[in-house]
Design an enzyme around this catalytic site. Structure first.
Site, PDB file in Angstrom:
ATOM      1  CB  SER A  54     -13.171 -13.098  -0.013  1.00  0.00           C
ATOM      2  OG  SER A  54     -12.832 -13.264  -1.476  1.00  0.00           O
ATOM      3  CB  VAL A  59     -13.541  -4.359   4.038  1.00  0.00           C
ATOM      4  CG1 VAL A  59     -12.926  -4.297   5.425  1.00  0.00           C
ATOM      5  CG2 VAL A  59     -14.792  -3.368   3.692  1.00  0.00           C
ATOM      6  CB  CYS A  60     -10.681  -8.646   1.967  1.00  0.00           C
ATOM      7  SG  CYS A  60     -12.080  -9.439   3.004  1.00  0.00           S
ATOM      8  CG  ASP A  61      -8.299  -4.310  -2.281  1.00  0.00           C
ATOM      9  OD1 ASP A  61      -7.671  -3.266  -1.943  1.00  0.00           O
ATOM     10  OD2 ASP A  61      -7.837  -4.598  -3.593  1.00  0.00           O
ATOM     11  CB  THR A  64      -4.606  -7.294   2.058  1.00  0.00           C
ATOM     12  OG1 THR A  64      -5.469  -8.344   2.487  1.00  0.00           O
ATOM     13  CG2 THR A  64      -3.444  -8.237   1.732  1.00  0.00           C
TER      14      THR A  64
END
Length: 166
Positions: A54, A59-61, A64
């Site tokens: 998500s 971590v996804c932030d 990306t």
């Protein structure tokens, strides 16, 4: 199949594991404007496909953002970030964070990407964290299934794989 955990709990991945040397499976996902996007839309280019559970998590932030920064250093490379977040949420997040060098794509509709690349987490209806590099001939040259979905991928290995892909 790759074996992964989510917050240290084993999860079930649906689909087929993709390995370096495989022909990249095609998929259909949605762009932020709800138009369909397939692997073939970027045929002839190297693709770095960053898969995140998500976009709105730490971590996804970071993942990306890292690939957004690296994207400007590549020639003839498409950087795609795939998650099951709604296209509207992806668009909002990119706008709020100045993300302009990666294309965020949503697999929420039918999990086409998740099943084709073996990253669909059955128990959570999320995608497992992974990174794939696909060369201009649609061959997978790099595949990393991050063993703990809340950990970072090996950014340097993925970047080196992009640099050596043609």
């Amino acid at each position: 199949m790759a074996s992964i955990t989510f917050k240290n709990n084993p999860v079930t991945l649906v689909g087929s594991e993709v390995k370096a040397g495989d022909q990249a499976p095609d998929f259909t996902v949605l762009a932020n404007d709800l138009s369909e996007v397939t692997l073939q839309d970027s045929k002839g280019k190297v693709r770095l496909i960053s898969v995140v559970p998500s976009i709105d998590t730490g971590v996804c932030d970071a993942q990306t953002r890292k690939f957004n920064e690296e994207a400007v250093k590549f020639d003839n490379v498409e950087v795609l970030t795939v998650s099951v977040d709604l296209p509207f949420a992806q668009k909002r997040w990119c706008g709020a964070n100045g993300i302009e060098n990666v294309q965020t794509l949503s697999d929420h509709r039918d999990l086409s990407f998740g099943e084709a690349y073996g990253v669909y987490i059955k128990e959570l209806r999320l995608l497992a964290r992974a990174v794939f590099v696909v060369n201009s001939n649609d061959e997978v040259t790099y595949a990393e299934y991050v063993s703990e979905a809340t950990d970072h991928p090996d950014y340097e290995a993925a970047i080196e794989a992009v640099k050596s892909a043609k």
